[in-house]
Motif scaffolding. Sequence first.
Motif, PDB file in Angstrom:
ATOM      1  N   ALA A 171       0.841  -1.187   0.000  1.00  0.00           N
ATOM      2  CA  ALA A 171       0.000   0.000   0.000  1.00  0.00           C
ATOM      3  C   ALA A 171       0.877   1.237   0.000  1.00  0.00           C
ATOM      4  O   ALA A 171       1.747   1.386   0.859  1.00  0.00           O
ATOM      5  CB  ALA A 171      -0.932   0.012   1.213  1.00  0.00           C
ATOM      6  N   LYS A 172       0.666   2.091  -0.977  1.00  0.00           N
ATOM      7  CA  LYS A 172       1.349   3.384  -1.043  1.00  0.00           C
ATOM      8  C   LYS A 172       2.864   3.245  -0.905  1.00  0.00           C
ATOM      9  O   LYS A 172       3.513   3.996  -0.190  1.00  0.00           O
ATOM     10  CB  LYS A 172       0.776   4.335   0.002  1.00  0.00           C
ATOM     11  N   GLY A 173       3.417   2.267  -1.563  1.00  0.00           N
ATOM     12  CA  GLY A 173       4.854   2.044  -1.527  1.00  0.00           C
ATOM     13  C   GLY A 173       5.333   1.197  -0.372  1.00  0.00           C
ATOM     14  O   GLY A 173       6.519   0.856  -0.303  1.00  0.00           O
ATOM     15  N   ASN A 174       4.457   0.830   0.540  1.00  0.00           N
ATOM     16  CA  ASN A 174       4.826   0.032   1.710  1.00  0.00           C
ATOM     17  C   ASN A 174       4.464  -1.429   1.479  1.00  0.00           C
ATOM     18  O   ASN A 174       3.314  -1.751   1.208  1.00  0.00           O
ATOM     19  CB  ASN A 174       4.101   0.536   2.960  1.00  0.00           C
ATOM     20  N   VAL A 175       5.425  -2.313   1.587  1.00  0.00           N
ATOM     21  CA  VAL A 175       5.194  -3.741   1.452  1.00  0.00           C
ATOM     22  C   VAL A 175       5.108  -4.350   2.851  1.00  0.00           C
ATOM     23  O   VAL A 175       6.037  -4.221   3.654  1.00  0.00           O
ATOM     24  CB  VAL A 175       6.319  -4.414   0.643  1.00  0.00           C
ATOM     25  N   VAL A 176       3.995  -4.984   3.145  1.00  0.00           N
ATOM     26  CA  VAL A 176       3.756  -5.570   4.452  1.00  0.00           C
ATOM     27  C   VAL A 176       3.718  -7.090   4.294  1.00  0.00           C
ATOM     28  O   VAL A 176       2.843  -7.623   3.621  1.00  0.00           O
ATOM     29  CB  VAL A 176       2.432  -5.069   5.060  1.00  0.00           C
ATOM     30  N   LEU A 177       4.662  -7.757   4.892  1.00  0.00           N
ATOM     31  CA  LEU A 177       4.775  -9.210   4.770  1.00  0.00           C
ATOM     32  C   LEU A 177       4.532  -9.841   6.134  1.00  0.00           C
ATOM     33  O   LEU A 177       5.458 -10.197   6.846  1.00  0.00           O
ATOM     34  CB  LEU A 177       6.161  -9.603   4.229  1.00  0.00           C
ATOM     35  N   GLN A 178       3.271  -9.956   6.506  1.00  0.00           N
ATOM     36  CA  GLN A 178       2.902 -10.534   7.793  1.00  0.00           C
ATOM     37  C   GLN A 178       1.883 -11.644   7.590  1.00  0.00           C
ATOM     38  O   GLN A 178       0.757 -11.596   8.064  1.00  0.00           O
ATOM     39  CB  GLN A 178       2.368  -9.444   8.731  1.00  0.00           C
ATOM     40  N   GLY A 224      -6.570 -14.681  -3.919  1.00  0.00           N
ATOM     41  CA  GLY A 224      -5.507 -14.200  -4.781  1.00  0.00           C
ATOM     42  C   GLY A 224      -5.349 -14.988  -6.070  1.00  0.00           C
ATOM     43  O   GLY A 224      -5.510 -16.211  -6.089  1.00  0.00           O
ATOM     44  N   THR A 225      -5.017 -14.261  -7.146  1.00  0.00           N
ATOM     45  CA  THR A 225      -4.750 -14.882  -8.449  1.00  0.00           C
ATOM     46  C   THR A 225      -3.494 -14.293  -9.085  1.00  0.00           C
ATOM     47  O   THR A 225      -3.265 -14.474 -10.276  1.00  0.00           O
ATOM     48  CB  THR A 225      -5.929 -14.649  -9.414  1.00  0.00           C
ATOM     49  N   GLN A 226      -2.661 -13.620  -8.293  1.00  0.00           N
ATOM     50  CA  GLN A 226      -1.591 -12.804  -8.843  1.00  0.00           C
ATOM     51  C   GLN A 226      -0.198 -13.292  -8.461  1.00  0.00           C
ATOM     52  O   GLN A 226       0.000 -13.852  -7.374  1.00  0.00           O
ATOM     53  CB  GLN A 226      -1.723 -11.366  -8.332  1.00  0.00           C
ATOM     54  N   ASN A 227       0.761 -13.035  -9.345  1.00  0.00           N
ATOM     55  CA  ASN A 227       2.174 -13.025  -8.978  1.00  0.00           C
ATOM     56  C   ASN A 227       2.524 -11.591  -8.621  1.00  0.00           C
ATOM     57  O   ASN A 227       2.205 -10.668  -9.377  1.00  0.00           O
ATOM     58  CB  ASN A 227       3.056 -13.485 -10.133  1.00  0.00           C
ATOM     59  N   GLN A 228       3.154 -11.386  -7.483  1.00  0.00           N
ATOM     60  CA  GLN A 228       3.527 -10.044  -7.040  1.00  0.00           C
ATOM     61  C   GLN A 228       5.042  -9.868  -7.138  1.00  0.00           C
ATOM     62  O   GLN A 228       5.795 -10.782  -6.812  1.00  0.00           O
ATOM     63  CB  GLN A 228       3.094  -9.811  -5.584  1.00  0.00           C
ATOM     64  N   THR A 229       5.459  -8.701  -7.594  1.00  0.00           N
ATOM     65  CA  THR A 229       6.879  -8.350  -7.566  1.00  0.00           C
ATOM     66  C   THR A 229       7.047  -7.176  -6.623  1.00  0.00           C
ATOM     67  O   THR A 229       6.726  -6.033  -6.968  1.00  0.00           O
ATOM     68  CB  THR A 229       7.404  -8.001  -8.967  1.00  0.00           C
ATOM     69  N   TRP A 230       7.474  -7.469  -5.423  1.00  0.00           N
ATOM     70  CA  TRP A 230       7.657  -6.467  -4.378  1.00  0.00           C
ATOM     71  C   TRP A 230       9.112  -6.482  -3.936  1.00  0.00           C
ATOM     72  O   TRP A 230       9.685  -7.549  -3.691  1.00  0.00           O
ATOM     73  CB  TRP A 230       6.755  -6.771  -3.170  1.00  0.00           C
ATOM     74  N   ASN A 231       9.675  -5.314  -3.841  1.00  0.00           N
ATOM     75  CA  ASN A 231      11.077  -5.178  -3.423  1.00  0.00           C
ATOM     76  C   ASN A 231      12.001  -6.039  -4.285  1.00  0.00           C
ATOM     77  O   ASN A 231      12.969  -6.626  -3.816  1.00  0.00           O
ATOM     78  CB  ASN A 231      11.248  -5.556  -1.943  1.00  0.00           C
ATOM     79  N   GLY A 232      11.668  -6.129  -5.582  1.00  0.00           N
ATOM     80  CA  GLY A 232      12.507  -6.859  -6.508  1.00  0.00           C
ATOM     81  C   GLY A 232      12.403  -8.366  -6.426  1.00  0.00           C
ATOM     82  O   GLY A 232      13.188  -9.079  -7.058  1.00  0.00           O
ATOM     83  N   LYS A 233      11.432  -8.883  -5.688  1.00  0.00           N
ATOM     84  CA  LYS A 233      11.291 -10.324  -5.500  1.00  0.00           C
ATOM     85  C   LYS A 233       9.884 -10.766  -5.888  1.00  0.00           C
ATOM     86  O   LYS A 233       8.909 -10.088  -5.580  1.00  0.00           O
ATOM     87  CB  LYS A 233      11.554 -10.696  -4.035  1.00  0.00           C
ATOM     88  N   THR A 234       9.793 -11.886  -6.576  1.00  0.00           N
ATOM     89  CA  THR A 234       8.496 -12.413  -6.989  1.00  0.00           C
ATOM     90  C   THR A 234       7.897 -13.294  -5.897  1.00  0.00           C
ATOM     91  O   THR A 234       8.561 -14.179  -5.362  1.00  0.00           O
ATOM     92  CB  THR A 234       8.617 -13.236  -8.283  1.00  0.00           C
ATOM     93  N   SER A 235       6.642 -13.023  -5.585  1.00  0.00           N
ATOM     94  CA  SER A 235       5.892 -13.835  -4.624  1.00  0.00           C
ATOM     95  C   SER A 235       4.577 -14.228  -5.268  1.00  0.00           C
ATOM     96  O   SER A 235       4.123 -13.609  -6.237  1.00  0.00           O
ATOM     97  CB  SER A 235       5.647 -13.061  -3.323  1.00  0.00           C
ATOM     98  N   TYR A 236       3.937 -15.256  -4.704  1.00  0.00           N
ATOM     99  CA  TYR A 236       2.772 -15.854  -5.351  1.00  0.00           C
ATOM    100  C   TYR A 236       1.553 -15.772  -4.440  1.00  0.00           C
ATOM    101  O   TYR A 236       1.506 -16.423  -3.402  1.00  0.00           O
ATOM    102  CB  TYR A 236       3.081 -17.309  -5.708  1.00  0.00           C
TER     103      TYR A 236
END
Length: 484
Positions: A171-178, A224-236
Motif C-alpha cells: 500500500a502506497k509504496g509500503n510492502v507488508v509481509l505478515q 488471490g490470483t496474482q504473482n507479485q513483484t515487491w522489493n525486486g522479489k516475486t511472490s505468489y
Amino acid sequence: DLFGLAFGIAKSKMATMSLALYTFCVLLHPLRAAAEEQSLLAAAFIADDECSVAGGGVDCSPEELRMMQLRGTKATVGNLPMSGSWTDYLARAVTSSGLIQEGSSASKYQECHMKEDSKCPLSGMGDKPTMVYPGGRTRCFNGDPYAFAVVPGDKDKLLFYFEGGGACWEAKGNVVLQCTDSIATGIATTGLGSGIQDRSNRDNVFRSYTVVEAIYCAGDAFMGTQNQTWNGKTSYQHGYYNALETFHWAKENLVGELSSLVVSGFSAGSLGTMAWSTTLLQEFSYKKAAVLLDSYAGIFPKHTQGPILQEWGACKTGLWSSDVQAECDAGAMHIQEPFKEAMAKFPNVAFGSIQSKVDSSQIWFYKGMAMSNFVGGSDGASLSDEKFYAKALKVYEEYNTYPNYVEFFVDGNQHCFTQDHTFFTATTAGKRGGEGQLLHKWVREFINHKVASACDGVMEGPDASSGSTYCDSKLRAKVLIVTD
C-alpha cells in the motif's frame, strides 16, 4: 492484548505543509496470564515539506513515502529490544497474538501427491490425516508446492475449513509481509488435534466429521490470483487457486447428499469463508448446512479494503455476483457484501460469527493497514478498543437483519477459538470460562439450527459510551430462523 497507537498530524512552524506522523505504543496487555503490562517509547515519522495528506489520501512521491518510514528508533519491551518501526510493530503483534505460531501438526499427516493416474482418493486414506498436493496453479507465497489437509471421517458429514495466518499486501509504496508464506508453517498451524479437530473430546460436535482444510500460505484470504513483484522479489498470491483445487477434490470425493455441511474458517480464513460460502453452498448437496466465521469481522480503515482485494487479484476469481463484481472492478468492494448475498440466497442455511469484543489481532491488523496507508486519527492508526467494538457491532447489526444469522460474543481479546483448546473452555464471559453460555455447546446447537445469539453484559444501545463490555441491544436474544 493490544499495542495502543497514536498517529497524528502536525504542521511545522517553518513550512506550510510539513508533515509529522508520530506513533507511540502505550499499553501491552499480555496474551498470557503471567505477563505484565509494558509501555513503549514514542517514535516519530518525518516526511518532506512537499508531501501532503488530504482527505485520508497521500500525495507523495515514492521517495517522500520512504521518508515517512520510522527511522531507527528503538524501544524496549521488558528485556526484549524491539524496533520502533510500524512494520516491526505489526510483526510483533502477529507473532505475539498467536496468529502465526509454530505448532506440532506437521508430523501427524501422511502425504499424497496428485498425478494423472492417482487423484489421492478419500477411500485410499483409511483413517489417516493426509496432506494432498494437487499441483497445477496452486502455490504458496514463497513458491512452495501447495497442499490441503484431509482428516477422514463420516462420509456424509463435511467440515470445509479455511485456515488463517495473517496477510501480505502493498500500500502506497509500503510492502507488508505478515502472513504465513510457506507450506511448512501452514501445515504446522492447522489445529489438528485441538479445538474442532480434537477427535478425542466427546464435547466436540465435529469429532466424526470428514475435515477438508484449505491450508493458508498465500497471504490473500483465499482470493488471490496474482504473482507479485515487491522489493525486486516475486511472490505468489494464488490463494484462490489453492482453495479451488481443495474444493474440487472435496466435491469429487464426498458425493451424494450430505447429512451435514459446515463451512468455517478462523482469522483470515473467515474472510475466505465469506468469499467462498456461496460457491460451496450451491455446489454441494446437503440436508442441513451452516456457515461459521471465527474471529474476523472484516473491519478495515476507509478506502483500503477495495484496493487490497484488487491487488490480490480477487476481481479475477469469478466468485462474485454482477453487483459485487462491479464494486470489485471499481476498487470499492467490501467482503461483507458477498456474505450478505449468501445469507439472502440460502435462507435454509445457518450463518453465524464467533467474536471476542476487543480481539487483539483484529485491532493490530486494522492499525497495521492504517499505518501502511498513512491513515491517522481515531478511525485509523489510533483506533481504540471501544471504537473497534463499535465498528464490529455495526457490521453485525447489518448481518442481524437476516433471520438466518446469529452471533456469539466473548468478553476479552482472544483471537480465534475453533483451532484452539479454548473452544471447550470459552463462554460468553471469557476464554477461560466463568458464568455464561459455553461456546462449544452453542456451536453444537448452531449447526443443528436450534440456537440464539449470545452475549454477556449490560444491554445498551449501539451508540453506548460505556467501554467495550456491553451487549448491543439491537442484537439481543436473536433466535435463528431458517426456512426451506
